[in-house]
Design a protein around this motif. Structure first.
Motif, PDB file in Angstrom:
ATOM      1  N   GLU A 177       0.877  -1.202   0.266  1.00 32.90           N
ATOM      2  CA  GLU A 177       0.070   0.044  -0.115  1.00 32.90           C
ATOM      3  C   GLU A 177       0.192   1.376  -0.198  1.00 32.90           C
ATOM      4  N   ASP A 178       0.524   2.465  -0.531  1.00 37.58           N
ATOM      5  CA  ASP A 178       1.036   3.617  -0.683  1.00 37.58           C
ATOM      6  C   ASP A 178       0.939   4.431   0.257  1.00 37.58           C
ATOM      7  N   PRO A 179       2.010   4.858   0.486  1.00 38.07           N
ATOM      8  CA  PRO A 179       1.608   5.376   2.482  1.00 38.07           C
ATOM      9  C   PRO A 179       1.662   7.101   2.633  1.00 38.07           C
ATOM     10  N   PHE A 184      -2.891  -0.557  -2.977  1.00 38.64           N
ATOM     11  CA  PHE A 184      -3.700  -0.532  -1.559  1.00 38.64           C
ATOM     12  C   PHE A 184      -3.922  -1.780  -1.615  1.00 38.64           C
ATOM     13  N   ILE A 185      -4.116  -1.735  -0.259  1.00 37.73           N
ATOM     14  CA  ILE A 185      -4.603  -3.075   0.629  1.00 37.73           C
ATOM     15  C   ILE A 185      -6.317  -3.266  -0.034  1.00 37.73           C
ATOM     16  N   ASP A 186      -6.988  -4.013   0.053  1.00 41.66           N
ATOM     17  CA  ASP A 186      -7.897  -4.672  -0.314  1.00 41.66           C
ATOM     18  C   ASP A 186      -9.081  -4.921   1.114  1.00 41.66           C
ATOM     19  N   GLU A 187      -9.630  -3.971   1.174  1.00 42.16           N
ATOM     20  CA  GLU A 187      -9.896  -4.111   2.853  1.00 42.16           C
ATOM     21  C   GLU A 187     -10.499  -5.193   2.938  1.00 42.16           C
ATOM     22  N   ASN A 232      -5.729  -0.366  13.585  1.00 41.85           N
ATOM     23  CA  ASN A 232      -5.824   1.356  12.967  1.00 41.85           C
ATOM     24  C   ASN A 232      -6.129   1.356  12.262  1.00 41.85           C
ATOM     25  N   ARG A 233      -5.427   0.431  10.679  1.00 41.36           N
ATOM     26  CA  ARG A 233      -5.734  -0.183   9.369  1.00 41.36           C
ATOM     27  C   ARG A 233      -7.113  -0.586   9.199  1.00 41.36           C
ATOM     28  N   LEU A 234      -7.605  -1.688   9.905  1.00 38.32           N
ATOM     29  CA  LEU A 234      -8.783  -2.625   9.250  1.00 38.32           C
ATOM     30  C   LEU A 234     -10.085  -2.356  10.428  1.00 38.32           C
TER      31      LEU A 234
END
Length: 293
Positions: free
Chosen positions: A85-87, A110-113, A140-142
């Motif tokens: 994922e691009d920060p 990006f992450i596939d949430e 924090n991310r998911l």
């Protein structure tokens, strides 16, 4: 006579050398355990822009499910999943050297949430080799992966008591007879699963030992108001400094709670120790709340 000398030399060589194999974790049945295990776990690893989860970002997330039986033997390994994922900021040279990921590798990705959250919620527990690090980044991310059961292969298996040295993933894996590419998240996930498959001298797997300890409730002691003068005592006792809360903290087993309360009363909250509080903060923790700040 010559044959005897050759045999001695061969024996000496076997004692002086040990073969370790490149890890190649295949998808599908492992050929071990009692059929197809009914229980599901998921191994996870993250690569990040730094150490501070409050200001940093995940740049790689890898997960892999596995099935295990009632004896803690991994019977099947699912296919691997990994996302970069691009920060939204440049990746430092130090992080690139550590992870192998550059700005070009993550640009626009990006992450596939939905997929990641669905996978994480499909297992009974999540395991990382340093869950105190990985869990806060993942949550924090998911948002949809918060409040799951977490266990930690580094903190909740007494590797030294089982004949191993150190606690780092690569070093433990090497002592178990394997080596891997290292430090990319997907390679570390495979290394973790292989380490969980390891059988100790008593026949138990590392996963069995981990789940036995990880399923038990425990108590988190925060030495609120401890005077600076007792910091060395706390460190020797096994307390670790929590920079976010600005307190010394230690997790103890349920059966050790009373002993810990007595120790704190005599060493930290005694009048002579000049405490700034009457006693510690004590919180019951389970796999759902463990490894959070």
């Amino acid at each position: 006579m010559a044959d005897m000398e050759t045999a001695r030399a061969s024996s000496a060589g076997a004692e002086d050398h040990r073969v370790i194999s490149r890890l190649d974790l295949k998808t599908g049945p492992t050929g071990q355990g009692d059929g197809r295990g009914r229980h599901v776990g998921i191994a996870i690893d993250v690569e990040t822009t730094g150490l501070d989860a409050g200001s940093g970002a995940i740049i790689e997330l890898a997960v892999r499910r596995f099935r295990y039986d009632a004896d803690g033997v991994i019977t099947d390994v699912d296919q691997p999943y990994a996302w970069v994922e691009d920060p939204g900021r440049p990746i430092s040279a130090e992080i690139t050297a550590l992870t192998g990921l550059s700005d070009a590798d993550v640009e626009g990705r990006f992450i596939d949430e939905d997929a990641a959250e669905r996978l994480l919620n499909s297992a009974s527990f999540v395991v990382a080799h340093n869950s105190a690090f990985d869990r806060v980044w993942v949550e924090n991310r998911l948002e949809g992966a918060r409040g799951l059961n977490w266990v930690c292969s580094m903190a909740q298996v007494d590797w030294r008591a089982r004949g191993f040295d150190g606690r780092t993933l690569g070093f433990l894996l090497m002592q178990a007879g394997y080596f891997h590419g290292g430090h990319r998240a997907d390679a570390d996930v495979d290394a973790l699963i292989q380490l969980l498959r390891h059988r100790f001298d008593d026949g138990r797997t590392a996963l069995s030992v981990l789940l036995d300890r990880g399923s038990r409730p425990s108590w988190l002691f925060r030495a609120r108001g401890a005077d600076f003068s007792v910091k060395d005592l706390l460190r020797e006792r096994g307390y670790r400094w929590n920079a976010e809360r600005k307190m010394w903290c230690r997790e103890v087993a349920d059966e050790d709670r009373m002993e810990e309360e007595f120790w704190l009363a005599g060493h930290v909250y005694d009048f002579a120790a000049r405490p700034k509080a009457l006693g510690p903060d004590v919180e019951r923790v389970t796999a759902r709340s463990r490894f959070l700040p």
